[in-house]
Motif scaffolding. Structure first.
Motif, mmCIF file in Angstrom:
data_model
loop_
_atom_site.group_PDB
_atom_site.id
_atom_site.type_symbol
_atom_site.label_atom_id
_atom_site.label_comp_id
_atom_site.label_asym_id
_atom_site.label_seq_id
_atom_site.Cartn_x
_atom_site.Cartn_y
_atom_site.Cartn_z
ATOM 1 N N ALA A 169 0.828 -1.203 0.000
ATOM 2 C CA ALA A 169 0.000 0.000 0.000
ATOM 3 C C ALA A 169 0.866 1.257 0.000
ATOM 4 C CB ALA A 169 -0.932 0.001 1.209
ATOM 5 N N ALA A 170 1.966 1.212 0.742
ATOM 6 C CA ALA A 170 2.849 2.376 0.824
ATOM 7 C C ALA A 170 3.481 2.695 -0.532
ATOM 8 C CB ALA A 170 3.940 2.127 1.867
ATOM 9 N N LEU A 171 3.888 1.666 -1.250
ATOM 10 C CA LEU A 171 4.574 1.889 -2.521
ATOM 11 C C LEU A 171 3.624 2.352 -3.618
ATOM 12 C CD1 LEU A 171 7.013 -1.153 -2.425
ATOM 13 C CD2 LEU A 171 7.626 1.263 -2.206
ATOM 14 N N ILE A 172 2.404 1.821 -3.629
ATOM 15 C CA ILE A 172 1.473 2.292 -4.656
ATOM 16 C C ILE A 172 1.029 3.718 -4.343
ATOM 17 C CG2 ILE A 172 -0.720 1.462 -3.650
ATOM 18 C CD1 ILE A 172 -1.443 0.541 -6.519
ATOM 19 N N ARG A 173 0.941 4.053 -3.079
ATOM 20 C CA ARG A 173 0.611 5.429 -2.695
ATOM 21 C C ARG A 173 1.747 6.369 -3.094
ATOM 22 N NH1 ARG A 173 0.633 8.170 3.045
ATOM 23 N NH2 ARG A 173 -0.758 9.937 2.702
ATOM 24 N N MET A 174 2.975 5.953 -2.895
ATOM 25 C CA MET A 174 4.114 6.766 -3.302
ATOM 26 C C MET A 174 4.086 7.019 -4.807
ATOM 27 S SD MET A 174 8.180 5.839 -3.150
ATOM 28 C CE MET A 174 8.287 5.725 -1.365
ATOM 29 N N HIS A 175 3.788 5.975 -5.570
ATOM 30 C CA HIS A 175 3.719 6.105 -7.028
ATOM 31 C C HIS A 175 2.632 7.106 -7.420
ATOM 32 C CE1 HIS A 175 3.977 5.155 -11.187
ATOM 33 N NE2 HIS A 175 3.082 4.192 -11.239
ATOM 34 N N PHE A 176 1.471 7.006 -6.787
ATOM 35 C CA PHE A 176 0.346 7.910 -7.035
ATOM 36 C C PHE A 176 0.741 9.345 -6.713
ATOM 37 C CE2 PHE A 176 -3.484 10.146 -5.701
ATOM 38 C CZ PHE A 176 -4.436 9.759 -6.643
ATOM 39 N N HIS A 177 1.322 9.574 -5.548
ATOM 40 C CA HIS A 177 1.694 10.931 -5.136
ATOM 41 C C HIS A 177 2.798 11.489 -6.032
ATOM 42 C CE1 HIS A 177 -0.101 11.214 -0.824
ATOM 43 N NE2 HIS A 177 -0.869 10.509 -1.625
ATOM 44 N N ASP A 178 3.694 10.637 -6.486
ATOM 45 C CA ASP A 178 4.746 11.091 -7.383
ATOM 46 C C ASP A 178 4.153 11.565 -8.712
ATOM 47 O OD1 ASP A 178 7.342 11.558 -8.401
ATOM 48 O OD2 ASP A 178 7.374 9.582 -9.335
ATOM 49 N N CYS A 179 3.267 10.760 -9.290
ATOM 50 C CA CYS A 179 2.731 11.071 -10.611
ATOM 51 C C CYS A 179 1.838 12.302 -10.620
ATOM 52 C CB CYS A 179 1.963 9.865 -11.155
ATOM 53 S SG CYS A 179 3.025 8.447 -11.566
ATOM 54 N N PHE A 180 1.197 12.604 -9.504
ATOM 55 C CA PHE A 180 0.265 13.738 -9.470
ATOM 56 C C PHE A 180 0.970 15.083 -9.345
ATOM 57 C CE2 PHE A 180 -3.416 11.231 -9.700
ATOM 58 C CZ PHE A 180 -4.517 12.065 -9.787
ATOM 59 N N VAL A 181 2.270 15.080 -9.125
ATOM 60 C CA VAL A 181 3.012 16.341 -9.030
ATOM 61 C C VAL A 181 4.195 16.282 -9.995
ATOM 62 C CG1 VAL A 181 4.180 17.954 -7.499
ATOM 63 C CG2 VAL A 181 2.381 16.474 -6.592
ATOM 64 N N ARG A 182 4.172 17.119 -11.010
ATOM 65 C CA ARG A 182 5.232 17.185 -12.023
ATOM 66 C C ARG A 182 5.355 15.905 -12.849
ATOM 67 N NH1 ARG A 182 8.833 21.353 -11.974
ATOM 68 N NH2 ARG A 182 8.373 22.935 -10.408
ATOM 69 N N GLY A 183 4.345 15.050 -12.785
ATOM 70 C CA GLY A 183 4.401 13.803 -13.532
ATOM 71 C C GLY A 183 5.215 12.751 -12.803
ATOM 72 N N CYS A 184 5.277 11.558 -13.388
ATOM 73 C CA CYS A 184 5.965 10.423 -12.737
ATOM 74 C C CYS A 184 7.473 10.562 -12.940
ATOM 75 C CB CYS A 184 5.468 9.107 -13.323
ATOM 76 S SG CYS A 184 3.673 8.955 -13.427
ATOM 77 N N ASP A 185 8.088 11.406 -12.114
ATOM 78 C CA ASP A 185 9.505 11.740 -12.331
ATOM 79 C C ASP A 185 10.362 11.586 -11.091
ATOM 80 O OD1 ASP A 185 8.640 13.875 -10.814
ATOM 81 O OD2 ASP A 185 9.576 15.419 -12.066
ATOM 82 N N GLY A 186 9.842 10.912 -10.068
ATOM 83 C CA GLY A 186 10.628 10.702 -8.854
ATOM 84 C C GLY A 186 10.803 11.945 -8.011
ATOM 85 N N SER A 187 10.041 13.007 -8.282
ATOM 86 C CA SER A 187 10.218 14.247 -7.511
ATOM 87 C C SER A 187 9.830 14.074 -6.048
ATOM 88 C CB SER A 187 9.427 15.390 -8.145
ATOM 89 O OG SER A 187 8.056 15.068 -8.278
ATOM 90 N N VAL A 188 8.950 13.119 -5.747
ATOM 91 C CA VAL A 188 8.537 12.888 -4.366
ATOM 92 C C VAL A 188 9.678 12.334 -3.519
ATOM 93 C CG1 VAL A 188 7.746 10.492 -4.658
ATOM 94 C CG2 VAL A 188 6.640 11.964 -2.955
ATOM 95 N N LEU A 189 10.729 11.830 -4.163
ATOM 96 C CA LEU A 189 11.841 11.196 -3.451
ATOM 97 C C LEU A 189 12.901 12.185 -2.989
ATOM 98 C CD1 LEU A 189 12.415 8.254 -5.980
ATOM 99 C CD2 LEU A 189 11.066 8.171 -3.872
ATOM 100 N N LEU A 190 12.868 13.391 -3.526
ATOM 101 C CA LEU A 190 13.958 14.339 -3.277
ATOM 102 C C LEU A 190 13.922 14.923 -1.865
ATOM 103 C CD1 LEU A 190 14.039 16.256 -6.678
ATOM 104 C CD2 LEU A 190 15.861 14.805 -5.745
ATOM 105 N N ASN A 191 15.097 14.994 -1.239
ATOM 106 C CA ASN A 191 15.241 15.647 0.067
ATOM 107 C C ASN A 191 15.430 17.144 -0.092
ATOM 108 O OD1 ASN A 191 14.979 13.280 1.507
ATOM 109 N ND2 ASN A 191 17.180 12.910 1.636
ATOM 110 N N PHE A 192 16.126 17.543 -1.131
ATOM 111 C CA PHE A 192 16.299 18.960 -1.413
ATOM 112 C C PHE A 192 16.713 19.119 -2.869
ATOM 113 C CE2 PHE A 192 20.908 18.866 -1.656
ATOM 114 C CZ PHE A 192 21.252 17.820 -0.811
ATOM 115 N N THR A 193 16.542 20.317 -3.390
ATOM 116 C CA THR A 193 16.962 20.607 -4.753
ATOM 117 C C THR A 193 17.854 21.837 -4.734
ATOM 118 O OG1 THR A 193 15.075 22.046 -5.211
ATOM 119 C CG2 THR A 193 14.778 19.684 -5.649
ATOM 120 N N SER A 194 18.297 22.227 -5.904
ATOM 121 C CA SER A 194 19.228 23.358 -5.982
ATOM 122 C C SER A 194 18.539 24.703 -5.781
ATOM 123 C CB SER A 194 19.938 23.348 -7.347
ATOM 124 O OG SER A 194 18.991 23.393 -8.398
ATOM 125 N N ALA A 195 17.210 24.706 -5.859
ATOM 126 C CA ALA A 195 16.493 25.979 -5.688
ATOM 127 C C ALA A 195 16.654 26.497 -4.259
ATOM 128 C CB ALA A 195 15.019 25.793 -6.019
#
Length: 325
Positions: free
Chosen positions: A54-80
């Motif tokens: 359940a956790a992994l499918i939820r992660m996939h769902f949350h990832d895809c709904f923001v900026r598309g399915c691009d792994g952005s939900v995994l990031l701790n920080f970005t250069s911005a």
């Protein structure tokens, strides 16, 4: 003429394996063992922690709904400068499985450095974990690349919330080219889901601000939740099954509970108050589990292609939590 026909058939076969800019077996030459490494690791570890599915499918769902399915939900920080990533947004504060994805990434980097994206790992792990729990399989074309940005405010605005009504849900799904049928089907993943009290206790204690309950919630179910689960409204530690008694089985009972007014979230209950979604719920319940599995798989495949980055867009992160320097 025979040779020409064979060439045409070969071209059609290639085109048939392509989903947009994604392909089935994308890593066939560059990292032939990639999908098996993911599957083997899931098969080894998810049985010891079945809630991970359940956790992994939820992660996939949350990832895809923001900026598309691009792994952005995994990031701790970005250069911005000063940018808070999706991880800290309220919808993602209870998302689990990041360490699981990190371990998979390490295995794939050891096998094929710089080849397999974190976004593809999330998509494959979500599918394989659901299959392992007895749920449906679906096609996962690969070739996603990882995004470079992650913004908490986007996650808060775009991820469907447990408090959303049908109008808001419809719009959030439409924004991702998903329709009402997809909304009903993807909500079906709640059959193995769990939640924490703050996501729904307003329905038990203070629905309209005067200490009342949500009248659309079955009173017996509400009493049970108050007396046995969420005795304190802001209890953040107690886990509540979204499909009581059937949480470990990927089945249709979630939809049956909706018709009994026992959907845990307001967003669950909302599915029964729209004629189109209610009709489809009834069709699912009158059909077979095989039909549900097929339909669910098609919606997952559709969701998994939202806003994908391919070609030279984005990157292949070396570490899923950090953009490459």
């Amino acid at each position: 003429m025979k040779g020409f026909c064979l060439i045409i058939l070969g071209v059609l076969a290639i085109l048939g394996s392509v989903e947009g800019d994604l392909e089935m077996g994308f890593y066939g030459s560059s990292c032939p063992k990639a999908e098996k490494i993911v599957q083997d690791y899931v098969n080894q570890h998810v049985p010891n922690a079945p809630s991970l599915a359940a956790a992994l499918i939820r992660m996939h769902f949350h990832d895809c709904f923001v900026r598309g399915c691009d792994g952005s939900v995994l990031l701790n920080f970005t250069s911005a400068s000063g940018n808070q990533t999706e991880k800290v947004a309220v919808p993602n504060q209870t998302v689990r499985g990041f360490d699981f994805i990190d371990r998979l990434k390490s295995l794939l980097e050891a096998e094929c450095p710089g080849i397999v994206s974190c976004a593809d790992i999330v998509a494959l792990a979500a599918r394989d974990s659901i299959v392992l729990t007895g749920g449906p399989s679906w096609r996962v074309p690969t070739g996603r690349r990882d995004g470079l940005m992650s913004n908490a405010s986007e996650a808060l605005a775009q991820i469907p919330a447990p408090f959303d009504n049908i109008t808001i849900l419809t719009q959030k799904f439409a924004n991702k080219s998903l329709d009402l049928k997809d909304l009903v089907l993807l909500s079906g993943a709640h059959t193995i889901g769990i939640s924490h009290c703050p996501s729904f206790t307003n329905r038990l204690y203070n629905f309209t601000g005067v200490g009342d309950r949500d009248p659309t919630l079955d009173s017996e179910y509400a009493d049970n939740l108050r007396s046995r689960k969420c005795r304190i409204q802001n209890d953040t530690t107690t886990i509540v099954e979204m499909d009581p008694g059937s949480r470990k089985t990927f089945d249709l009972s979630y939809y049956a509970l909706l018709l009994k007014r026992r959907g845990l979230f307001e967003s669950d209950s909302a599915l029964t108050r729209n004629s189109n979604t209610l009709t489809f719920i009834n069709q699912l319940l009158q059909g077979s589990i095989a039909n549900f599995y097929t339909e669910f798989g098609l919606s997952m495949e559709k969701m998994g292609q939202i806003g994908v980055k391919t070609g030279t867009t984005g990157e292949i992160r070396r570490n899923c939590a950090v953009v490459n320097s």
